[in-house]
Every structure is written in structure tokens, then in C-alpha cells.
Write an enzyme that holds these catalytic residues in place. Structure first.
Site, PDB file in Angstrom:
ATOM      1  N   LEU A  15      84.695  35.364  30.634  1.00  0.00           N
ATOM      2  CA  LEU A  15      85.537  34.639  29.635  1.00  0.00           C
ATOM      3  C   LEU A  15      87.059  34.753  30.287  1.00  0.00           C
ATOM      4  O   LEU A  15      88.092  33.851  30.614  1.00  0.00           O
ATOM      5  CB  LEU A  15      85.651  35.246  28.381  1.00  0.00           C
ATOM      6  N   SER A 108      92.089  46.419  26.622  1.00  0.00           N
ATOM      7  CA  SER A 108      91.474  46.279  25.449  1.00  0.00           C
ATOM      8  C   SER A 108      92.409  46.838  24.203  1.00  0.00           C
ATOM      9  O   SER A 108      92.838  48.050  24.270  1.00  0.00           O
ATOM     10  CB  SER A 108      90.198  46.223  25.055  1.00  0.00           C
ATOM     11  N   SER A 109      92.472  45.939  23.139  1.00  0.00           N
ATOM     12  CA  SER A 109      93.319  46.538  21.897  1.00  0.00           C
ATOM     13  C   SER A 109      92.664  47.864  21.300  1.00  0.00           C
ATOM     14  O   SER A 109      92.998  48.537  20.460  1.00  0.00           O
ATOM     15  CB  SER A 109      93.774  45.473  20.885  1.00  0.00           C
ATOM     16  N   CYS A 110      91.244  47.799  21.671  1.00  0.00           N
ATOM     17  CA  CYS A 110      90.536  48.901  21.003  1.00  0.00           C
ATOM     18  C   CYS A 110      90.990  50.219  21.517  1.00  0.00           C
ATOM     19  O   CYS A 110      90.425  51.371  21.063  1.00  0.00           O
ATOM     20  CB  CYS A 110      88.963  48.683  21.218  1.00  0.00           C
ATOM     21  N   TYR A 137      83.839  52.433  25.068  1.00  0.00           N
ATOM     22  CA  TYR A 137      84.363  51.552  25.636  1.00  0.00           C
ATOM     23  C   TYR A 137      85.980  51.598  25.863  1.00  0.00           C
ATOM     24  O   TYR A 137      86.581  51.450  26.951  1.00  0.00           O
ATOM     25  CB  TYR A 137      84.225  50.088  25.033  1.00  0.00           C
ATOM     26  N   LYS A 141      88.508  52.246  29.026  1.00  0.00           N
ATOM     27  CA  LYS A 141      89.631  51.236  29.195  1.00  0.00           C
ATOM     28  C   LYS A 141      90.999  52.112  29.290  1.00  0.00           C
ATOM     29  O   LYS A 141      91.814  51.932  30.250  1.00  0.00           O
ATOM     30  CB  LYS A 141      89.847  50.132  27.881  1.00  0.00           C
ATOM     31  N   ASN A 166      91.892  40.652  20.831  1.00  0.00           N
ATOM     32  CA  ASN A 166      90.573  40.062  20.618  1.00  0.00           C
ATOM     33  C   ASN A 166      90.801  38.522  21.192  1.00  0.00           C
ATOM     34  O   ASN A 166      91.714  37.771  20.584  1.00  0.00           O
ATOM     35  CB  ASN A 166      89.932  39.686  19.314  1.00  0.00           C
ATOM     36  N   HIS A 180      81.070  38.552  20.331  1.00  0.00           N
ATOM     37  CA  HIS A 180      82.330  38.800  19.272  1.00  0.00           C
ATOM     38  C   HIS A 180      82.366  37.778  18.366  1.00  0.00           C
ATOM     39  O   HIS A 180      81.536  36.840  18.334  1.00  0.00           O
ATOM     40  CB  HIS A 180      83.739  38.604  20.064  1.00  0.00           C
ATOM     41  N   ARG A 210      92.124  40.641  12.093  1.00  0.00           N
ATOM     42  CA  ARG A 210      91.917  40.727  13.543  1.00  0.00           C
ATOM     43  C   ARG A 210      93.088  39.684  13.949  1.00  0.00           C
ATOM     44  O   ARG A 210      93.335  38.696  13.204  1.00  0.00           O
ATOM     45  CB  ARG A 210      90.421  40.234  14.298  1.00  0.00           C
ATOM     46  N   ASP A 273      81.956  47.250   9.832  1.00  0.00           N
ATOM     47  CA  ASP A 273      83.387  46.456   9.710  1.00  0.00           C
ATOM     48  C   ASP A 273      84.292  46.560  11.010  1.00  0.00           C
ATOM     49  O   ASP A 273      84.791  45.860  11.464  1.00  0.00           O
ATOM     50  CB  ASP A 273      84.312  46.887   8.333  1.00  0.00           C
TER      51      ASP A 273
END
Ligand code: GFB
Length: 336
Positions: A15, A108-110, A137, A141, A166, A180, A210, A273
Site C-alpha cells: 500500500l 505507525s500511530s499505534c 508491532y 515500530k 490508519n 484493516h 479512528r 475493539d
């Protein structure tokens, strides 16, 4: 970054990587170095060093990663931490060893704490516990950010890190087990419409919030930063997002409208969730001169069109062969 510069985009079929390649080609860059995961397994240090020694890239976009949605992260934690750590460590070390002028690492925002204050500023990194569904993950990161910072501090490298929210766009993963939420819902609503199913099942409660960014906006940000900013301008890393979010239920409403599905929604609360909210503060990116342009509904419309044209939702007639589509995409998913 001259138009003839030797630029390595890792993960160019994914992607993010494919969007960066489109942006670079649109801007007239002619010397892109690309390798599939079969041609170059970035988890193998020797292979990576041989590649950098032979190709001598001047710029590197580190977009290769093991990625997936909430269920994939929860099901394959070992691959999510191991593969990502190896890819990052091998690429960043080789970039240092072979004198890469600038490298841009995609996080990543996580990476942020599960209950971080919103919107999330870059300074909130490592101030609280992570969301358990994607902790492996996220740790990988965070390590990528710290690898870049350490090489910058000790050796004066010019390695930049960006943390996108995301993402969605062309070449996304539409497999219902590993994708996702946004591509999953496009596929679920499309198949339900074509097969005239009375309801679509969504995971969790629909309440989590999100933020969604079209990958072409992210690609513009990465090329802009590579062209205009050094790591000293960026700080340790910079958030890339739209600055607005919505609930999964609201997202489902938009996708249902775009696809034209008229049945009802059902929630499967046995599915997780994940984090309740992760809205990025994008003021640092704005100060650097970038902001998102593609609106969510327009973006979803264009991705639905892309997915129809590329027949990634069904066989073109609404029929899907779940076992085959699952085997192919899980196979691709596991092959970094
Ligand atoms: O996009 P998603 O898988 O990942 O899920 P995260 C977002 C939300 O959508 C969750 C809900 O609350 C899901 O329960 N959801 C509803 C669905 N229906 C579906 C569905 O059919 N498929 C999926 N996948 N979700 C990921 C992280 O977190 O975000 C990664 O696991 C990464 O590490 C990525 O950071 C950006 O937003 O929860």
C-alpha cells in the site's frame, strides 16, 4: 534529491511503497531501485548488505513491513515483532554502512500509549502502556524510530521517521481475516450488495474512533520531507494524519452509502475493539509545510472504483471463493 538520484523504495508492491513509487514517478524521478520480497528478503542481514554494496542507493524509503489489521496483529504477534525488527535493523544498519544520504522510516500511530491524551502529540511516545492487540508491532515500530535516532546521534546520519495514522488506498489488503477495517468494510458491503444479503457483520462495538488518511497524501508527505527536510527539522519523528476522526459506525455509514448497500449492520462483540481513540496532532507536519488534501468520502469512492476495476472484491460477478481467496491472500500476507 536530484531526478536522477538512486532511490530505493522497499516494499514497493504494498500500500505505502506503491504510492511512494507513483509519487516519485509523477515527479520525474527516473532511477528507482525496486526489489520484491522474493528477490530480496530484508530479514536476512547478509542479503541486505550485498544489495546495498552492489546498488549503492543514495536515498531510501523504508516502507517494507509486516502489516495487518487488528485480528492479524493479535493472531501473528511473533511475525509482527520479529519480521519488522529484522527488516528495520538490517536496512537502517546497511544504510549507515553504505553511506545513504537520507533514509525515511515509516512507523505507525499505534506506537502511542493506549490512553494517550487526544490529539496525540509526538512527545507522548513512551508515556504509558500500549494497546495489547498490537503491542509487538508497536514495539518494533518504536525500535525503528530509536534506531534512526541512535544512528543520527552517534554518527550524524540523516534518518527521518514519520508516523502515519490508519491508511487506505490502492493496493491495500482486502482479505477479511488480515485486512484493516476500511478495505474490509468495502469488501463486506460490496459482496453483501451483490449477493443481496440482509445484513453485514462488523467487528467490536463500532464505538472506537479512528482517523483515516489516503495513502497518496502520505506519499506526498514522504517525498516532500525527503526533498525539503533534514532530521534536525523534523525532530525525532513527525505525525502524518488528517487531524479529524470518526467512529467505526460512522465510517461504516459512509462506506455503505458509497457502495450502495441497503441492508442492516450487526456487531460481533466477540471481536476486539482495540484502542478507543488514536487521533494524531498534526501541527508539526503543518509547520513543516504539509497537510492532507483528500477528503474521506472522495478517497473511499476512488478506492472502491479501484477495487472494482482490479477485481479484488470478487470475481467480477459477485461470486467469491472464500477458501481460495483466503489461501492466496494469507500466503501473500505471510510472505514479507
Ligand atoms: O483497522 P483495524 O483492523 O485496526 O480495526 P486498528 C479498527 C477498528 O475497526 C477496530 C473494527 O475497532 C475493529 O474491531 N472493525 C469493525 C473491523 N469491523 C471490522 C472488520 O471487518 N475488519 C477489521 N479489520 N476491523 C491496527 C493495528 O489497529 O491499526 C496495527 O492493529 C496498525 O498495528 C493499524 O497500527 C494502523 O486501528 O485497531
Amino acid at each position: 534529491m536530484k531526478n536522477t538520484a538512486r532511490i530505493y523504495v522497499s516494499g514497493h508492491r504494498g500500500l505505502v511503497g506503491s504510492a511512494i513509487v507513483r509519487e516519485l514517478e509523477n515527479q520525474g524521478y527516473t532511477n528507482l531501485i525496486l526489489r520484491t520480497s522474493r528477490e530480496l528478503d530484508l530479514r536476512r542481514q547478509e542479503r541486505v548488505e550485498e544489495f546495498f554494496a552492489a546498488e549503492k542507493p543514495e536515498y531510501v524509503f523504508l516502507a517494507a513491513a509486516k502489516v495487518g489489521g487488528i485480528l492479524a496483529n493479535n493472531t501473528y504477534p511473533a511475525e509482527f515483532i520479529y519480521d519488522n525488527l529484522m527488516i528495520e535493523a538490517n536496512t537502517i544498519k546497511a544504510a549507515h554502512k553504505y553511506g545513504v544520504r537520507k533514509l525515511l522510516f515509516l512507523g505507525s500511530s499505534c506506537i502511542y500509549p493506549k490512553f494517550a491524551p487526544q490529539p496525540i502529540k509526538e512527545e507522548y511516545l513512551l508515556t504509558g502502556e500500549l494497546e495489547p492487540t498490537n503491542e509487538p508491532y508497536a514495539i518494533a515500530k518504536i525500535t525503528g524510530i530509536k534506531l534512526c535516532s541512535a544512528f543520527n546521534r552517534q554518527y550524524g546520519s540523516n534518518f527521518l521517521s514519520v508516523m502515519p495514522t490508519n491508511l487506505y488506498g490502492p493496493n491495500d489488503n482486502f482479505d477479511l481475516e488480515t485486512s484493516h477495517v476500511l478495505p474490509a468494510l468495502i469488501k463486506k458491503f460490496h459482496v453483501a450488495k451483490v449477493q443481496a444479503k440482509p445484513e453485514v457483520v462488523l467487528w467490536g462495538t463500532g464505538k472506537p474512533l479512528r482517523e483515516f488518511l489516503h495513502v497518496d497524501d502520505l506519499a506526498r508527505a514522504t517525498v516532500y520531507l525527503m526533498q525539503n527536510c533534514d532530521n534536525k527539522d523534523v525532530g525525532e519523528f513527525v505525525n502524518i494524519g488528517t487531524g479529524t476522526d470518526l467512529s467505526i459506525l460512522e465510517l461504516a455509514g459512509i462506506i455503505r452509502r458509497v457502495v450502495g448497500y441497503e441492508g442492516s449492520l450487526v456487531f460481533d462483540a466477540t471481536k476486539p475493539d482495540g484502542t478507543p481513540r488514536k487521533l494524531l496532532d498534526v501541527s508539526r507536519a503543518k509547520k513543516l509545510g504539509w497537510e492532507a488534501k483528500i477528503g474521506l468520502e472522495d478517497g473511499i469512492r476512488s478506492v472502491y472504483q479501484w477495487a472494482l476495476e482490479n477485481k479484488v472484491l470478487d470475481n467480477g460477478d459477485g461470486s467469491i471463493r472464500p477458501s481460495e481467496s483466503c489461501r492466496i491472500s494469507v500466503g501473500r500476507f505471510l510472505d514479507v
